[in-house]
Scaffold this motif. Sequence first.
Motif, short mmCIF file in Angstrom:
data_model
loop_
_atom_site.label_atom_id
_atom_site.label_comp_id
_atom_site.label_asym_id
_atom_site.label_seq_id
_atom_site.Cartn_x
_atom_site.Cartn_y
_atom_site.Cartn_z
N THR A 96 0.83 -1.21 0.00
CA THR A 96 0.00 0.00 0.00
C THR A 96 0.87 1.26 0.00
O THR A 96 0.50 2.27 -0.61
N GLN A 138 -8.36 0.70 0.75
CA GLN A 138 -8.89 -0.37 1.59
C GLN A 138 -10.07 0.11 2.43
O GLN A 138 -11.01 -0.64 2.69
N ASP A 139 -10.03 1.37 2.85
CA ASP A 139 -11.10 1.90 3.71
C ASP A 139 -12.24 2.54 2.91
O ASP A 139 -13.02 3.33 3.44
N LYS A 198 -18.01 -2.12 -2.18
CA LYS A 198 -16.78 -2.43 -2.94
C LYS A 198 -17.00 -2.17 -4.43
O LYS A 198 -16.14 -1.61 -5.11
N ASP A 216 -6.86 -1.64 -4.47
CA ASP A 216 -6.37 -2.14 -3.18
C ASP A 216 -7.40 -3.09 -2.55
O ASP A 216 -8.46 -2.66 -2.11
N GLU A 217 -7.09 -4.38 -2.56
CA GLU A 217 -7.91 -5.44 -1.96
C GLU A 217 -9.38 -5.36 -2.41
O GLU A 217 -10.28 -5.15 -1.60
N GLU A 248 -4.02 -8.00 -3.53
CA GLU A 248 -5.06 -8.95 -3.16
C GLU A 248 -4.44 -10.23 -2.62
O GLU A 248 -3.31 -10.59 -2.99
#
Length: 271
Positions: A96, A138-139, A198, A216-217, A248
């Motif tokens: 990240t 991610q957030d 998402k 990101d993820e 991921e």
Amino acid sequence: MTENHYQKHLLINNNYFTGNIMSDNKPESFHSINSPEHLPYNENMISEKSKNEKNMLSIQNVKLQFGSLPVLDNVCYCFHKNQVYTLSGGNGAGKTTLFNVISGFLKPNSGDILFQNRNITKLPPYRINRIGIGRTFQDLRLAMHLTALENVLLASSHKMFEHYTEEHLEKAHHILNRVSLEDKANACAGEISYGQQKLLTLACLLANNAELLLIDEPVAGIDKSNLMKIVDLVSELKAEGKTIIQIEHHPDYIVATNDVLIKMENGKIIC
């Protein structure tokens, strides 16, 4: 992509991962990180290689320290156009942080970032976004009190208090339809499911048509149905010529979408 197609796709790729690495049956779209075109640069190759028209992004000897702690340690790599790259590694590996440096949220102590042969190292995040690099977080970073439609419109804006035309609205609805959220257009982002949130972050990512997408993820913590929607979307984006770098850990998702797997450890690309 139907579920049977998805399962077949996983099986084909799984056979490559578990079989002989020299097998002639490996998917044509999958490239080993050890193939010559994807090996990390050595110092003498960077200037020459960065001029190659295949390059989308060149990371050149990037170092970043927080106090005396090295976070990125002389990272060198070239990302080619129209490929899907996956950064892997444990917490604290630097994945990240590398995204933050590429997108301008952190500035390296030394080294350069070249996007389509243009040095973007010192540019602020909003300018990096406008020239063609988009990212997710991610957030999530959604405006939870705004509707899904308003979030997409906000992501496409280049000016404060921009007046939205029918063209803007049509584009936003098209993007929501593409990520299977058209029926949630008028629902507040904070009221839809986590998997749908998402998908909404990906809709916002698509809003300004960036060429390089940092994701990101994308499937962490979501159900299989939404995972398959994201697999389909990533495949479509690659078919359209986009370059994707993703972080991921989900093995099935990686197998279904990935071209090049990059392992990071202690702020370095190790393979």
